[in-house]
Design an enzyme around this catalytic site. Structure first.
Site, PDB file in Angstrom:
ATOM      1  CE  LYS A   8      -8.690  -1.707 -10.027  1.00 39.81           C
ATOM      2  NZ  LYS A   8      -7.462  -0.355 -10.084  1.00 39.81           N
ATOM      3  CG  ASP A 132      -7.362  -3.932  -7.643  1.00 44.08           C
ATOM      4  OD1 ASP A 132      -7.098  -4.205  -7.087  1.00 44.08           O
ATOM      5  OD2 ASP A 132      -6.735  -4.183  -8.837  1.00 44.08           O
TER       6      ASP A 132
END
Ligand code: C5P
Length: 284
Positions: A8, A132
């Site tokens: 990411k 996350d």
């Protein structure tokens, strides 16, 4: 079952304040990239858990987020899991490598057991593993708020090329949060403007607003990050910023050839450089 754990990027990252529990309220536009780890996940009938983390310096036991996720998902079932990771996402680099592996394990176990949890339910489980992980479960593009677990889906980036470059040093996440707490005035990214640009498919508008508040508190390491950002923009990136708590820097390019040249030039100077593109979600 083989699954891909996509890395990411925080296209923008803002820290709004610190909560009672010591965690920080974030506001970040996150996006997955078409670059990641491959995981081979299989169920064990005897309830044992093993992991080959793919790198000798990564934990090969219950401290590994992939194992934490597997234990959580399989709790009470009597089943265990063998996990083998082909590690490509740089470690301690702001790209959510450990979280992406945990999320990939959740998706794989959901399929292997036939439990059929929704992505939303998997993301909620993932929040117990790391901040996350929920985003890494849902992938694509999202505004992440709270600790990172409150997700609002956003349109993906328009087609573009992404150059990633990680300098040799890594940065400790808790240390950067502590530095943010000590800082008085603060520059904030234009998150609303970035969201509007995504909605309009305006790559330049997104890239121009790429900003990470942690870049402001890097101390002496800031010059290393700034040097990569300048190199990227001089070689044609529409914008560049550090992702997460670093130290990976990304540059967004509308010109694939310019991106390739930038990647080649940086790869001559830095060991860890990649050329990739946005990943808008769905299993590879
Ligand atoms: O949740 P996770 O384990 O990924 O977070 C790692 C560390 O980052 C936490 O221990 C905390 O110090 C910091 N953190 C924070 N606020 C957040 C997310 C992480 O302070 N929203």
């Amino acid at each position: 079952m083989i699954v891909t754990a996509h890395g990411k990027l925080n296209l923008s990252l803002d820290v709004l304040g610190r909560g009672e529990d010591g965690y920080h309220a974030l506001r970040s536009v996150m996006h997955t990239v078409a670059f990641g780890d491959d995981l081979d996940v299989e169920l064990t009938r005897d309830g044992s858990f093993t992991i080959d983390p793919g790198q000798s310096y990564l934990p090969a036991d219950g401290r590994n987020l992939a194992v934490k996720a597997a234990r959580l998902f399989l709790e009470g079932t009597g089943l265990g899991a063998n996990i083998r990771v082909v590690k490509r996402i740089p470690v301690c680099a702001g790209m959510g490598g450990g979280s992406a592996d945990a999320a990939a394990v959740l998706r794989a176990l959901n399929a292997l057991t036939g439990r059929g949890l929704s992505l939303q339910a998997l993301a909620e489980l993932g929040a117990q593993v790391g901040s996350d992980v929920p985003f890494c479960v849902t992938e694509g593009a999202a505004l992440a708020e709270g600790r990172g677990e409150k997700l609002t889906p956003l349109p993906s980036l328009p087609a573009c090329a992404i150059v990633l470059c990680k300098p040799a040093f890594s940065i400790s996440t808790p240390e950067l949060f502590a530095r943010i707490d000590r800082r008085r005035s603060r520059l904030h990214p234009d998150t609303a403007g970035m969201i509007a640009a995504l909605e309009e498919g305006d790559l330049a508008g997104v890239a121009r607003r790429s900003f990470n508040v942690f870049e402001d508190v890097l101390g002496r390491r800031g010059s290393g990050i700034a040097a990569i950002k300048s190199a990227l923009t001089e070689m044609g990136a529409l914008g560049a910023a550090m992702t997460g708590s670093g130290s990976t820097v990304f540059g967004l390019f509308d010109d694939g050839e310019a991106a390739r040249r930038a990647w080649e030039a940086l790869a001559g100077q830095y060991q860890e450089c990649w050329l990739t593109r946005p990943w808008s979600g769905g299993q590879a």
